[in-house]
Design a protein around this motif. Structure first.
Motif, short mmCIF file in Angstrom:
data_model
loop_
_atom_site.label_atom_id
_atom_site.label_comp_id
_atom_site.label_asym_id
_atom_site.label_seq_id
_atom_site.Cartn_x
_atom_site.Cartn_y
_atom_site.Cartn_z
N VAL A 232 0.78 -1.32 -0.06
CA VAL A 232 0.21 0.23 0.42
C VAL A 232 1.12 1.50 -0.24
CG1 VAL A 232 -2.01 1.90 1.88
CG2 VAL A 232 -1.89 -0.65 1.67
N ALA A 233 2.29 1.55 0.30
CA ALA A 233 2.99 2.13 0.46
C ALA A 233 3.65 2.86 -0.85
CB ALA A 233 4.05 1.92 1.01
N ALA A 234 3.32 1.43 -2.05
CA ALA A 234 3.72 1.92 -2.99
C ALA A 234 2.48 2.75 -3.62
CB ALA A 234 3.83 1.11 -4.75
N ALA A 235 1.34 2.37 -3.36
CA ALA A 235 0.10 2.88 -3.88
C ALA A 235 0.11 4.55 -3.52
CB ALA A 235 -1.19 1.44 -3.64
N LEU A 236 0.22 4.37 -2.52
CA LEU A 236 -0.19 5.81 -1.94
C LEU A 236 1.05 7.21 -1.95
CD1 LEU A 236 -0.10 4.97 1.94
CD2 LEU A 236 -2.31 6.00 0.67
N ILE A 237 2.32 6.56 -2.25
CA ILE A 237 3.33 7.62 -3.35
C ILE A 237 2.65 7.68 -4.90
CG2 ILE A 237 4.55 5.51 -3.93
CD1 ILE A 237 7.40 7.86 -2.69
N SER B 9 4.10 6.48 4.82
CA SER B 9 4.25 4.75 4.26
C SER B 9 5.78 3.88 3.47
CB SER B 9 3.29 4.43 3.24
OG SER B 9 2.32 4.89 3.76
N ILE B 10 6.69 5.36 2.93
CA ILE B 10 7.86 4.82 2.29
C ILE B 10 8.74 4.74 3.51
CG2 ILE B 10 9.46 5.21 0.86
CD1 ILE B 10 6.91 4.51 -0.81
N VAL B 11 8.81 5.40 4.76
CA VAL B 11 9.65 5.66 6.23
C VAL B 11 9.49 4.40 6.58
CG1 VAL B 11 10.25 7.09 7.55
CG2 VAL B 11 9.65 8.78 5.95
N VAL B 12 8.17 4.41 7.07
CA VAL B 12 8.03 2.86 7.54
C VAL B 12 8.51 1.76 6.86
CG1 VAL B 12 5.95 2.46 7.25
CG2 VAL B 12 5.99 2.17 9.63
N THR B 13 8.51 1.54 5.88
CA THR B 13 8.26 0.53 5.08
C THR B 13 10.06 0.19 5.09
OG1 THR B 13 8.83 1.57 2.64
CG2 THR B 13 6.24 0.36 4.01
N GLY B 14 10.69 1.40 5.38
CA GLY B 14 12.24 1.67 5.36
C GLY B 14 13.02 2.64 3.84
N GLY B 15 11.87 3.00 3.62
CA GLY B 15 12.59 4.13 2.85
C GLY B 15 12.86 5.24 3.15
#
Length: 336
Positions: free
Chosen positions: A62-67, A139-145
């Protein structure tokens, strides 16, 4: 009262009017700023962050979807949450949601849930546009981005048209010239193009977005895009997109690394394994190819730093601030 006194009073009143006018102009053109809600809704960003930290680890795709949602929003009328508005049967207006580029966008319910939490804390204060920008980053940060600064103060737009989405969002079949034009129209340069495309290192794509490269390249049935690595194409046809009409199967954008925000996407481009024509197009320009090679010669942290700058730049595209637009109560509808 003397003439001199009347003259001074008139002069003073004149400048008060000028200052008030300038104040109104500055208010309508107010810039974004960090911690914009520090006084009006001090817990806003924490509420967003906490919700993201609670739910995204269970559904990292979902992180990719939100960005992607953030990107699609900013490219149409600026970053004003116009992508969130529902079509209305009464007026017959088809909003951006209904446009082909947005029919596979996900995460609308996620934004709605965050908005409801923020509204419960501070009714009518925090815009949906700011929520999209904050959620995309967190969302990206929480996935390690990478982390990037998100200045806030955006206001929500009142207009959303499907035709404008189709006319402004870069398509997956674009060549380099089209990509350059569309990005330049939004004040983004070729370095931004390369860096923002790097978001394809996470997430998935539907076969329908690129199947023409496998089965119908240049409008010739049975033709395969010669710029696509033949082994990769054969694997896609055998195991993933088995027919040209497949509209449901999904494919990893960055095979083997699609949950990790890293440089793998760029390595695949040099191997002719970019999934979209628009990915492959980045290697057809000496300028963008040079940027790709520079990124690969650096570290992941170097990439993160550069990506962050381009994301902040994108987040400022044609924003509405001050007295422009509104603060929607519900992200899917303009206020009545």
């Amino acid at each position: 009262m003397s003439f001199q006194s009347n003259k001074m009073d008139t002069f003073g009143y004149f400048w008060l009017v000028i200052l008030a006018t300038l104040g109104a102009i500055n208010s309508s053109r107010a810039d974004l700023q960090l911690n914009f809600y520090a006084k009006t809704c001090p817990k806003a960003e924490t509420i967003v962050q906490d919700y993201v930290h609670e739910h995204i680890p269970n559904a990292p795709s979902v992180a990719a979807a939100l960005i992607r949602m953030h990107f699609h929003d900013c490219f149409v009328r600026g970053c004003d949450a116009s992508i969130l508005l529902n079509s209305t049967s009464s007026s017959g207006n088809q909003t951006e949601k209904a446009a082909t580029p947005n029919q596979t966008v996900r995460g609308f319910n996620f934004i709605d849930r965050v908005k409801s939490l923020v509204e419960a804390e501070c009714p009518g204060v925090v815009s949906c546009a700011d929520i999209i920008a904050l959620v995309a980053r967190d969302s990206i940060v929480v996935t390690g981005g990478p982390f990037w600064r998100v200045p806030t103060g955006r206001r929500d737009g009142l207009i959303s048209n499907a035709s404008e989405a189709l006319a402004n969002i870069p398509a997956p079949f674009f060549n380099f010239t089209s990509l350059q034009t569309f990005f330049a129209n939004k004040g983004l340069d070729l370095k931004d193009l390369v860096l923002l495309s790097g978001a394809h290192t996470v997430g998935i794509a539907h076969c329908s977005a690129f199947s023409s490269r496998l089965y119908n390249f240049s409008g010739i049935l049975g033709n395969q895009d010669p710029s696509l690595d033949s082994e990769y194409a054969a694997n896609l046809k055998a195991k993933k997109c088995k027919t040209i009409n497949d509209t449901t199967t999904i494919v990893e954008m960055d095979p083997g690394s699609f949950r990790t925000f890293d440089l793998s996407y760029y390595r695949l481009l040099l191997k002719r394994r970019g999934l979209f024509q628009s990915d492959a197009a980045l290697t057809t320009s000496s300028t963008t190819l040079s940027y790709i090679n520079e990124l690969l010669q650096g570290s992941r942290q170097d990439f993160y730093k550069e990506f962050a700058l381009s994301m902040e730049k994108m987040g400022r595209i044609d924003v509405k601030t001050g007295s422009s637009g509104e603060i929607r109560k519900h992200c899917a509808f303009v206020n009545s």
